[in-house]
Write a protein that holds these residues in place. Sequence first.
Motif, PDB file in Angstrom:
ATOM      1  N   VAL A 178       0.845  -1.201   0.000  1.00  7.91           N
ATOM      2  CA  VAL A 178       0.000   0.000   0.000  1.00  7.91           C
ATOM      3  C   VAL A 178       0.882   1.254   0.000  1.00  7.91           C
ATOM      4  CG1 VAL A 178      -1.802   1.280   1.231  1.00  7.91           C
ATOM      5  CG2 VAL A 178      -1.837  -1.228   1.223  1.00  7.91           C
ATOM      6  N   ALA A 179       1.878   1.278   0.882  1.00  6.45           N
ATOM      7  CA  ALA A 179       2.797   2.421   0.943  1.00  6.45           C
ATOM      8  C   ALA A 179       3.611   2.535  -0.337  1.00  6.45           C
ATOM      9  CB  ALA A 179       3.727   2.291   2.149  1.00  6.45           C
ATOM     10  N   ALA A 180       4.058   1.394  -0.875  1.00  8.29           N
ATOM     11  CA  ALA A 180       4.813   1.416  -2.131  1.00  8.29           C
ATOM     12  C   ALA A 180       3.958   2.000  -3.252  1.00  8.29           C
ATOM     13  CB  ALA A 180       5.266   0.001  -2.495  1.00  8.29           C
ATOM     14  N   GLY A 181       2.680   1.595  -3.297  1.00  7.03           N
ATOM     15  CA  GLY A 181       1.753   2.122  -4.301  1.00  7.03           C
ATOM     16  C   GLY A 181       1.519   3.614  -4.138  1.00  7.03           C
ATOM     17  N   PHE A 182       1.483   4.081  -2.890  1.00 10.58           N
ATOM     18  CA  PHE A 182       1.260   5.501  -2.624  1.00 10.58           C
ATOM     19  C   PHE A 182       2.404   6.344  -3.195  1.00 10.58           C
ATOM     20  CE2 PHE A 182       2.061   9.124   0.288  1.00 10.58           C
ATOM     21  CZ  PHE A 182       0.925   9.867   0.017  1.00 10.58           C
ATOM     22  N   PHE A 183       3.647   5.950  -2.919  1.00 10.18           N
ATOM     23  CA  PHE A 183       4.787   6.738  -3.415  1.00 10.18           C
ATOM     24  C   PHE A 183       4.945   6.596  -4.927  1.00 10.18           C
ATOM     25  CE2 PHE A 183       5.947   6.745   1.086  1.00 10.18           C
ATOM     26  CZ  PHE A 183       6.306   8.069   1.244  1.00 10.18           C
ATOM     27  N   HIS A 184       4.584   5.442  -5.450  1.00 11.18           N
ATOM     28  CA  HIS A 184       4.608   5.275  -6.907  1.00 11.18           C
ATOM     29  C   HIS A 184       3.575   6.198  -7.551  1.00 11.18           C
ATOM     30  CE1 HIS A 184       3.956   2.799 -10.724  1.00 11.18           C
ATOM     31  NE2 HIS A 184       5.187   3.219 -10.783  1.00 11.18           N
ATOM     32  N   ALA A 185       2.405   6.303  -6.950  1.00 15.41           N
ATOM     33  CA  ALA A 185       1.349   7.184  -7.471  1.00 15.41           C
ATOM     34  C   ALA A 185       1.757   8.649  -7.397  1.00 15.41           C
ATOM     35  CB  ALA A 185       0.053   6.957  -6.690  1.00 15.41           C
ATOM     36  N   LEU A 186       2.497   9.031  -6.343  1.00 18.66           N
ATOM     37  CA  LEU A 186       2.931  10.426  -6.206  1.00 18.66           C
ATOM     38  C   LEU A 186       3.803  10.862  -7.383  1.00 18.66           C
ATOM     39  CD1 LEU A 186       3.785  10.773  -2.388  1.00 18.66           C
ATOM     40  CD2 LEU A 186       1.842  11.759  -3.621  1.00 18.66           C
ATOM     41  N   ILE A 187       4.562   9.922  -7.949  1.00 19.38           N
ATOM     42  CA  ILE A 187       5.369  10.242  -9.131  1.00 19.38           C
ATOM     43  C   ILE A 187       4.457  10.666 -10.273  1.00 19.38           C
ATOM     44  CG2 ILE A 187       6.947   9.301 -10.865  1.00 19.38           C
ATOM     45  CD1 ILE A 187       7.982   7.363  -8.693  1.00 19.38           C
ATOM     46  N   TYR A 188       3.379   9.926 -10.483  1.00 12.33           N
ATOM     47  CA  TYR A 188       2.433  10.242 -11.559  1.00 12.33           C
ATOM     48  C   TYR A 188       1.694  11.543 -11.271  1.00 12.33           C
ATOM     49  CZ  TYR A 188      -1.207   9.505 -15.062  1.00 12.33           C
ATOM     50  OH  TYR A 188      -2.046   9.648 -16.137  1.00 12.33           O
ATOM     51  N   LEU A 189       1.241  11.699 -10.022  1.00  8.99           N
ATOM     52  CA  LEU A 189       0.505  12.909  -9.650  1.00  8.99           C
ATOM     53  C   LEU A 189       1.380  14.157  -9.763  1.00  8.99           C
ATOM     54  CD1 LEU A 189      -1.439  11.524  -6.544  1.00  8.99           C
ATOM     55  CD2 LEU A 189      -2.357  11.961  -8.829  1.00  8.99           C
ATOM     56  N   GLY A 190       2.696  13.977  -9.590  1.00  6.16           N
ATOM     57  CA  GLY A 190       3.630  15.096  -9.724  1.00  6.16           C
ATOM     58  C   GLY A 190       4.043  15.378 -11.149  1.00  6.16           C
ATOM     59  N   GLY A 191       3.494  14.633 -12.099  1.00  4.87           N
ATOM     60  CA  GLY A 191       3.784  14.888 -13.510  1.00  4.87           C
ATOM     61  C   GLY A 191       4.938  14.095 -14.085  1.00  4.87           C
ATOM     62  N   GLY A 192       5.545  13.202 -13.285  1.00  6.52           N
ATOM     63  CA  GLY A 192       6.697  12.432 -13.762  1.00  6.52           C
ATOM     64  C   GLY A 192       6.268  11.197 -14.533  1.00  6.52           C
ATOM     65  N   ILE A 193       5.621  11.407 -15.675  1.00  8.84           N
ATOM     66  CA  ILE A 193       5.044  10.291 -16.424  1.00  8.84           C
ATOM     67  C   ILE A 193       6.111   9.307 -16.883  1.00  8.84           C
ATOM     68  CG2 ILE A 193       5.041  11.597 -18.600  1.00  8.84           C
ATOM     69  CD1 ILE A 193       2.432   8.982 -17.522  1.00  8.84           C
ATOM     70  N   TYR A 194       7.260   9.809 -17.341  1.00 12.30           N
ATOM     71  CA  TYR A 194       8.328   8.905 -17.793  1.00 12.30           C
ATOM     72  C   TYR A 194       8.823   8.036 -16.643  1.00 12.30           C
ATOM     73  CZ  TYR A 194       9.821   9.437 -22.649  1.00 12.30           C
ATOM     74  OH  TYR A 194       9.920   9.344 -24.017  1.00 12.30           O
ATOM     75  N   ILE A 195       9.099   8.661 -15.501  1.00 11.14           N
ATOM     76  CA  ILE A 195       9.593   7.914 -14.341  1.00 11.14           C
ATOM     77  C   ILE A 195       8.548   6.898 -13.906  1.00 11.14           C
ATOM     78  CG2 ILE A 195      10.352   8.100 -11.944  1.00 11.14           C
ATOM     79  CD1 ILE A 195      11.354  10.911 -12.592  1.00 11.14           C
ATOM     80  N   PHE A 196       7.280   7.302 -13.914  1.00  9.33           N
ATOM     81  CA  PHE A 196       6.186   6.424 -13.507  1.00  9.33           C
ATOM     82  C   PHE A 196       6.101   5.207 -14.414  1.00  9.33           C
ATOM     83  CE2 PHE A 196       1.724   5.089 -13.764  1.00  9.33           C
ATOM     84  CZ  PHE A 196       1.408   4.915 -12.426  1.00  9.33           C
ATOM     85  N   MET A 197       6.100   5.434 -15.728  1.00  7.67           N
ATOM     86  CA  MET A 197       5.939   4.340 -16.687  1.00  7.67           C
ATOM     87  C   MET A 197       7.181   3.437 -16.713  1.00  7.67           C
ATOM     88  SD  MET A 197       2.923   4.559 -17.872  1.00  7.67           S
ATOM     89  CE  MET A 197       3.048   3.385 -19.219  1.00  7.67           C
TER      90      MET A 197
END
Length: 319
Positions: free
Chosen positions: A100-119
């Motif tokens: 759950v925590a891992a998913g939260f920080f992974h989602a923050l990358i996307y929410l912050g606009g880091g689409i490349y890092i997220f994908m």
Amino acid sequence: HPLSQVISPQTLIVVLFGPIKGIYYSVLFFYILSFVGCYLIGRYFKLSFLATLYLAVVFTFQSHVMNYLFIGNTLWTTAGYIPFAFYFLLRAMENWKYGVAAGFFHALIYLGGGIYIFMLSIIFITIFAISKIIAKRDISIVKGIAIMFIFSFLFASIKIFPNLDLYDLNKREVGFEIIPINLEMIKKTFLDKNQTWDIVSVYWIGDKNFHWPHYGSYMGIIPVMLAIIGLILFYKNSDLLLTTLGLFLLYLSNYSTFSFIWKAIHSIPPFTALQHPARFVIFLGLMISIIGAKVISMLNRIKTKIKWLDYLKNMLIIV
């Protein structure tokens, strides 16, 4: 291919301090965040203090993120979330609840606009998981990873669902730049301190012009050598070895000889919107940092009967 960073601490910092100071403070914020995340990774791998400090410095200050900041692309500050996401991923492989925590920080990358890092991190996590399964011969870790991806989607859904509408209108199905393999280029990636100058001067190799932020991530000869030594010393940790090899091949998939690797991944939507697999270098930097830190920790814990020799050894590690 939306890159808005409204749901990000950076936005609040910019609102409070203005665009110039706000960017400076947000860079500091994400660097501190990265240091704290690396500290947790160091605790997980039972590294010594100096080795943990080494890990934090080498990963956080590799030049890939700063190359983008130099040209005004602040979206890459979301790389500061990577150590936290990776730490909780490691814990999730032992106890799925940490997913759950891992998913939260992974989602923050996307929410912050880091689409490349997220994908790209999705592929990184997949490679690491496969390597871990091969090394440990234990498929149970899949549960923690599945929980991570599920909660990442749920946390990021406030932005994902509107973006699906935009993606439907503009799928941004682009090709990717295939460049001739060149040892000078690979050397410059990890060892050249003048990468920002290369951006300004429009660096050329032969008849090819390179937009340097995609390819460069200065780390230095010592971290690279320590990582190579670590891969030899800790070859039994095959999960680290396989992950590092996999990431290096993905980095090389921007080059003609290895381009078939990215062509296969690039054919899968929405990876069709991504142009530069060389950006995997940021995750390769994480593995180089961790493996080098394990070598530093091993050296740090070797004790002699001569106190001044131990002090000298620690001073050399600090240097």
